[in-house]
Design an enzyme around this catalytic site. Sequence first.
Site, PDB file in Angstrom:
ATOM      1  CG  MET A 151      40.874  40.715  35.586  1.00  0.00           C
ATOM      2  SD  MET A 151      40.013  39.345  34.768  1.00  0.00           S
ATOM      3  CE  MET A 151      41.186  38.931  33.487  1.00  0.00           C
ATOM      4  CE1 TYR A 197      47.278  38.464  27.367  1.00  0.00           C
ATOM      5  CE2 TYR A 197      48.237  40.114  28.803  1.00  0.00           C
ATOM      6  CZ  TYR A 197      47.726  39.758  27.585  1.00  0.00           C
ATOM      7  OH  TYR A 197      47.667  40.705  26.595  1.00  0.00           O
ATOM      8  CD  GLU A 198      42.993  37.778  31.000  1.00  0.00           C
ATOM      9  OE1 GLU A 198      42.229  37.249  31.822  1.00  0.00           O
ATOM     10  OE2 GLU A 198      43.437  38.932  31.139  1.00  0.00           O
ATOM     11  N   GLY A 199      44.816  32.721  31.801  1.00  0.00           N
ATOM     12  CA  GLY A 199      44.841  31.261  31.825  1.00  0.00           C
ATOM     13  C   GLY A 199      45.734  30.762  30.706  1.00  0.00           C
TER      14      GLY A 199
END
Length: 569
Positions: free
Chosen positions: A165, A435-437
């Site tokens: 992504m 990561y991933e927010g």
Amino acid sequence: MSSQYQAPLSDMAFQLFDVWQVQQHWQQVPALAEQLEPETAHAILQEAAKICEQQIAPLSQLADQTGVRLEQGEVSTPEHYKACYQAWCEGGWAGFSGDPEYGGMGMPKVLSMMLDEMMCSADIAFSLYPGLTAGACVTLQQYGSDEVKELYLPKLYTGEWSATMCLTESHAGSDLGLMRTKAEPQADGSYRISGSKIFITAGEHDLTNNIIHLVLAKLPDAPAGSRGISLFIVPKFMPDAAGNPGQRNALHCGSIEHKMGIHASATCVMNFDGAVGYLLGEPHKGLAAMFTMMNYERLAMGSQGLGAAERAWQNALAYANDRLQGRISERDANKAEPIIRHPDVQRMLHTIQSLNEAGRSFSTWVALQLDKAKYSGDVKGLQLANLLTPIAKAFMTDLGLECTVQAQQVFGGHGYIKEWGMEQLVRDVRIAQIYEGTNGIQAADFMLRKVAGDNGAVLLALFAEIEQWLDPSNSLHQQLADYLQRTRTLTESLLQRAATNKALLPDFAYEFMTLNGYLLYGYMWLKQVDALQRAELAVETKLQKKQMADFYFKRILPRAEALLLIMQE
């Protein structure tokens, strides 16, 4: 001296079949009842454990030392990764939760979460290659046309292809509304994607013969901000008429990041130079589509925290039993004793164990809600999973770092030395908070979107459900009931005060999310103790569970006091 790992299969089975009794849900779902029962699930987890314990985990330190290399646009992974990846794919694990219509195994989330944990204990860097692919498959399954699914899903489920992504840009970070990547429509219905993305996990590597990039970009007529973002499928190699990798697309890896940890994970700068892409979902609604994948990955982040902490605890426990140092008793002043007899070492080990076993129960619970929503259309399950996802990501990864550092501390000076493998676990798990927010973003999501968004309805309903289950005659139950009542009062107060103070909820978001994490972990321990009466566990194991519950309520849950104090008027 190398770090060892053994999958905690007994506790996994306890959480699945005794605490949460997932088999009852399976029996109600025809698609699951036909192929799943506890014995089958045991066999599945045992097979996954073999690969993680015997092939992946023993070489994780070598992978860390080798890292990845970029030469002439091609990224090389550690040599043994190829054999590990092939074994993982041949076992059918790449498509474990995939749609059976396209070759997936169709297994429920409660089992895939266990696989995620084992993979992350074995080697977080390796887990990211199949992990990102599984998340992309969820998005393709939900938003792809029949033609898209038929083209991509079978090869992604076999692991023949992988996926990424591509969100972040160097100037934007988490503010996706600032992205500059453009998508120019073409006469044949395709788009030309131009721009640069950073921090792309598995953006380029040598484990598969094609990589499918899911890329966020803006159309020429896009509205300003995050509402104008669309999602595109951009293959590394364009599939030919037979569906095999054909012509190379106009994209390449510009560089790889040199990181604190997860050295064997290829973190790439990906440049798209007019690459051919295809719209996935509707124009300008790409962010919602990508968040389908993001939420999947955020749950996987919780597994990273738990997986690293579990391996760290196992090694710290073994070391504490073997390491002779100090004289605890007066029996023999000349004889050193194992450091596990030191109260402070016991404190550290108990802290890790109590948090790990609560975390495993919590992740199983969240996964069960997702399964209920997916297979039974359970609206309540979906609401609860949405509420708990930011806690699963942020709280579990915060504790993952805390626990790996505590385990490293048990080793003393040896914990700081590479050969023992403990410092690698600390380095590798550190990224999971980012990561991933970031965890601050997760806290804001929990407080602003999930709690304030419905004026506390789902959270307070959960509190009420827990309170109804609690036994007021039990001292631990009553302790949790008191905390829940105080947090209910606090929640209502914060929501009221926020009407005249816009900064209040963002300011307290992190503490509020963390507070709820500790309370829900307390609930997890009470559920585990309650399940002991129906569990076929050794007497010693049952006694240890009760001791861990007592430890959690005496030494960990009181952290909630400070958080409540911070947020009171």
